[in-house]
Design an enzyme around this catalytic site. Structure first.
Site, PDB file in Angstrom:
ATOM      1  N   ASP A  25      31.898  77.539 -50.125  1.00  0.00           N
ATOM      2  CA  ASP A  25      31.385  76.297 -49.503  1.00  0.00           C
ATOM      3  C   ASP A  25      30.896  76.568 -48.077  1.00  0.00           C
ATOM      4  OD1 ASP A  25      34.561  74.725 -48.465  1.00  0.00           O
ATOM      5  OD2 ASP A  25      33.675  76.686 -48.062  1.00  0.00           O
ATOM      6  N   ASP A  98      48.927  76.539 -33.898  1.00  0.00           N
ATOM      7  CA  ASP A  98      48.290  75.938 -32.718  1.00  0.00           C
ATOM      8  C   ASP A  98      48.785  74.489 -32.619  1.00  0.00           C
ATOM      9  OD1 ASP A  98      45.054  76.756 -31.430  1.00  0.00           O
ATOM     10  OD2 ASP A  98      46.459  75.251 -30.653  1.00  0.00           O
ATOM     11  N   ASP A 199      48.005  73.778 -27.038  1.00  0.00           N
ATOM     12  CA  ASP A 199      46.687  73.344 -26.570  1.00  0.00           C
ATOM     13  C   ASP A 199      46.809  72.442 -25.343  1.00  0.00           C
ATOM     14  OD1 ASP A 199      43.814  73.228 -27.403  1.00  0.00           O
ATOM     15  OD2 ASP A 199      44.223  71.096 -27.360  1.00  0.00           O
ATOM     16  N   GLU A 252      48.361  76.941 -23.222  1.00  0.00           N
ATOM     17  CA  GLU A 252      47.007  77.022 -22.677  1.00  0.00           C
ATOM     18  C   GLU A 252      46.972  76.113 -21.462  1.00  0.00           C
ATOM     19  OE1 GLU A 252      43.948  74.609 -24.061  1.00  0.00           O
ATOM     20  OE2 GLU A 252      42.388  76.109 -23.866  1.00  0.00           O
ATOM     21  N   HIS A 324      38.354  81.375 -28.974  1.00  0.00           N
ATOM     22  CA  HIS A 324      37.331  80.560 -29.638  1.00  0.00           C
ATOM     23  C   HIS A 324      36.561  79.663 -28.668  1.00  0.00           C
ATOM     24  CE1 HIS A 324      40.804  78.106 -29.058  1.00  0.00           C
ATOM     25  NE2 HIS A 324      40.067  77.033 -29.302  1.00  0.00           N
ATOM     26  N   ASP A 325      37.003  79.674 -27.393  1.00  0.00           N
ATOM     27  CA  ASP A 325      36.321  78.834 -26.383  1.00  0.00           C
ATOM     28  C   ASP A 325      35.498  79.656 -25.405  1.00  0.00           C
ATOM     29  OD1 ASP A 325      39.284  76.788 -25.943  1.00  0.00           O
ATOM     30  OD2 ASP A 325      37.555  76.506 -27.289  1.00  0.00           O
TER      31      ASP A 325
HETATM   32  O1  TEU Z   1      40.572  73.863 -24.724  1.00  0.00           O
HETATM   33  C1  TEU Z   1      40.703  73.039 -23.597  1.00  0.00           C
HETATM   34  C2  TEU Z   1      40.104  73.554 -22.347  1.00  0.00           C
HETATM   35  O2  TEU Z   1      40.417  73.039 -21.289  1.00  0.00           O
HETATM   36  C3  TEU Z   1      39.162  74.694 -22.257  1.00  0.00           C
HETATM   37  O3  TEU Z   1      39.168  75.449 -23.384  1.00  0.00           O
HETATM   38  C4  TEU Z   1      37.739  74.210 -21.979  1.00  0.00           C
HETATM   39  O4  TEU Z   1      37.748  73.352 -20.901  1.00  0.00           O
HETATM   40  C5  TEU Z   1      37.141  73.481 -23.170  1.00  0.00           C
HETATM   41  O5  TEU Z   1      37.174  74.340 -24.270  1.00  0.00           O
HETATM   42  C6  TEU Z   1      35.687  73.076 -22.833  1.00  0.00           C
HETATM   43  O6  TEU Z   1      34.976  74.249 -22.455  1.00  0.00           O
HETATM   44  C7  TEU Z   1      41.418  73.468 -25.815  1.00  0.00           C
HETATM   45  C8  TEU Z   1      40.940  74.152 -27.081  1.00  0.00           C
HETATM   46  O7  TEU Z   1      41.082  75.565 -26.925  1.00  0.00           O
HETATM   47  C9  TEU Z   1      39.504  73.742 -27.285  1.00  0.00           C
HETATM   48  O8  TEU Z   1      38.929  74.448 -28.399  1.00  0.00           O
HETATM   49  C10 TEU Z   1      39.482  72.247 -27.572  1.00  0.00           C
HETATM   50  O9  TEU Z   1      38.126  71.815 -27.633  1.00  0.00           O
HETATM   51  C11 TEU Z   1      40.178  71.468 -26.454  1.00  0.00           C
HETATM   52  O10 TEU Z   1      41.398  72.064 -26.011  1.00  0.00           O
HETATM   53  C12 TEU Z   1      40.559  70.078 -26.952  1.00  0.00           C
HETATM   54  O11 TEU Z   1      41.568  70.209 -27.927  1.00  0.00           O
HETATM   55 CA    CA Z   2      35.763  77.805 -48.100  1.00  0.00          CA
END
Ligand code: TEU
Ligand code: CA
Length: 552
Positions: A25, A98, A199, A252, A324-325
């Protein structure tokens, strides 16, 4: 220095949506992860940090949870989860979940109830306020742009969301919320999970009265980061849950200072095991979210060296380049063209020879690069979409310049599908991937890395083995040489009579290295080097991105 299994571990972060699709998918899933557990074992990692896999409408790709106790439809079932967990444990690895409890999805049952009426029992699970003069209750803005408040006409009030409008903030002042969270945490820990990555863990406590903030790109941070009751809440969470299990916890903590980090990750174990600092991510900030600056090496070194020295003996560092950010490391800090392999190996030599727990984000072990999509429509991330809408479509930013900034530092750079082989869609899916695969997958993929004895993958295996064979790499102190050197990062680590000596060339130039005063190269053993023919510990020329680690 108290020893602990999670201090000696190497962690691998999986972003499930992009890791491996088992049913065509186009979306990664848990059975896909199960099919790759042997690969992770072969790499040599000890812990898997799994980005959220709970039920979610995926407005923020799983960081907007609608049911904390069940698995997202696209990823599979609780049965699949149990099979995956069993497979991880059977291979001697651990699983860290997470924990995303600063906010839920607006499709969570609690929020569906809460928004029904002002006297609903779930009303104060969230943060509702009257508007002020027909506008939002204060001037806070969301990380995903626009006001941090959404008007709900049903009850003629606004609710707070410091992230997307589909991520309403939970009200941590309400003990019912806190105890529901603790209960849910025990549900996963009793199932056998080995800990949590937490998070935005420093944002649960907001300043009472929710006062206006100083106007900034994200307005109000000073009132919702490291808030007045955050340490009280985390000490309560520790007493009620964390202290009852032998688990790993990492918070985090966006924008955290050293002083605050020492409280969150203190050695007394009253709160968390470690935190992710963000100083290293902000160092190349431009004036706006999608602009950047080139960072002189002494500045980058000063950041890492400060965190090494000031947490030593008091708290434990997390060591990471990306997640991932963040964009891909080799594109941001190395050279993703002619020196992709040398520079990625050098960068991870640094992580594996510092004090703290090293994190490898999926794809880093094969040197995946940023994706450089030319069409903004190819990006998926809510943060990118909202930014583009607000500052380019409805704003005055130059599309070319903003796209260049997105190419350098957007989150989707790390979210393109894992590149398994050179077949269509890099072997990630037999369907249409939810986000396009990086076109360089034909050259950069796991299959070619496993076949190439000189690949980043094989070097990463050697780094992990080196770290496990030398406790000094884990528990050693940290002492830097030549902090002002603009090309080389030179430091030593000491533990129980052993000395690790590290020289890293952060440039594509050849650079003279002189053995510092007090260091004798005699009898120094070369433990690992990315050119595989590294020289003795003596005055010599370091080749582009050369990394050498000696045991003295
Ligand atoms: O990220 C929160 C965060 O403060 C930083 O990663 C950054 O400010 C944000 O990603 C915008 O650039 C955590 C998670 O890692 C992120 O993937 C989520 O989008 C966010 O919290 C909300 O849950
Ligand atoms: Ca799949």
């Amino acid at each position: 220095m108290k020893k602990a299994w999670w201090k000696e571990a190497v962690v691998y972060q999986i972003y499930p949506r992009s890791f491996m699709d088992s049913n065509g998918d186009g979306i990664g899933d848990l059975p896909g992860i199960i099919s790759k557990l042997d690969y992770l074992k072969e790499l040599g990692v000890d812990v898997i940090w799994l980005s959220p896999c709970y039920k979610s409408p995926n407005d923020d790709n799983g960081y907007d949870i609608s049911d904390y106790r069940d698995i997202m439809d696209e990823f599979g079932t609780l049965e699949d989860f149990r099979t995956m967990l069993e497979g991880i444990h059977k291979r001697g690895m651990k699983l860290v979940m997470d924990l995303v409890v600063n906010h839920t999805s607006d499709e969570h049952a609690w929020f569906m109830e809460s928004r029904k009426s002002k006297d609903n029992p779930y009303r104060d699970y969230y943060i509702w306020r009257d508007g002020k003069d027909g506008k939002e209750p204060n001037n806070w803005t969301s990380y995903f742009y626009g006001p941090a408040w959404e008007y709900d006409k049903e009850t003629d009030q606004y609710y707070l969301h410091i992230f997307s409008r589909k991520q309403p903030d939970l009200n941590w002042e309400n003990p019912n919320v806190r105890y529901e969270v603790y209960d849910m945490m025990k549900y996963w820990l009793d199932m056998g999970c080995d800990g949590f990555r937490m998070d935005v863990v420093n944002m649960y406590s907001k300043v009472p009265g929710l006062p206006d903030g100083k106007p900034a790109e994200i307005t109000g941070k000073e009132h919702f980061q490291d808030g007045p009751r955050i340490h009280e809440f985390l000490q309560e969470m520790n007493r009620e849950v964390l202290s009852k299990y032998d688990i790993m916890t990492v918070g985090e903590t966006a924008d955290v200072s050293i002083e605050e980090a020492l409280r969150y990750a203190n050695n007394e174990g009253t709160e968390l095991g470690m935190v992710f600092q963000f100083e290293q991510n902000m160092i190349d900030n431009g004036e706006t979210r999608f602009s950047y600056r080139k960072v002189p090496l002494p500045e980058l070194k000063a950041c890492f060296s400060k965190w090494q020295r000031q947490l030593e003996g008091k708290a434990w560092n997390s060591l990471y380049w990306t997640n991932h950010d963040q964009p891909r490391t080799v594109s941001r800090r190395g050279n993703d063209k002619e020196y992709r392999k040398e520079s990625q190996k050098m960068l991870y030599t640094m992580l594996m020879t510092m004090q703290g727990t090293p994190y490898i984000y999926q794809g880093e072990e094969i040197g995946m690069t940023n994706v450089y999509f030319d069409d903004i429509q190819d990006y998926d991330d809510v943060e990118i979409r909202n930014y583009w809408e607000r500052y380019v479509v409805n704003g005055t930013e130059d599309p070319e310049k903003t796209l260049d900034g997105i190419h350098f530092r957007a989150r989707d750079n790390a979210r393109t599908p894992m590149q398994w082989d050179d077949s269509e869609n890099a072997g990630f899916t037999t369907g249409k991937p939810w986000i396009k695969v990086n076109p360089n997958y034909k050259e950069i993929n796991v299959k070619e890395a496993l076949e190439d004895p000189d690949s980043i993958f094989h070097y990463m295996q050697d780094l992990i083995r080196m770290r496990k064979a030398n406790e000094v790499a884990v528990y050693g102190d940290f002492k830097e040489y030549e902090p002002e050197n603009e090309k080389l990062y030179i430091y030593e680590r000491n533990f129980e009579g052993k000395k690790l000596f590290v020289v890293l060339n952060f440039t594509e130039e050849t650079v003279d290295f002189c053995v510092p005063e007090g260091i004798s190269g005699e009898g120094a053993e070369l433990l690992i080097d990315n050119y595989k023919d590294g020289g003795k510990l003596e005055n010599r020329v370091m080749r582009p991105y050369e990394a050498s680690v000696y045991l003295i």
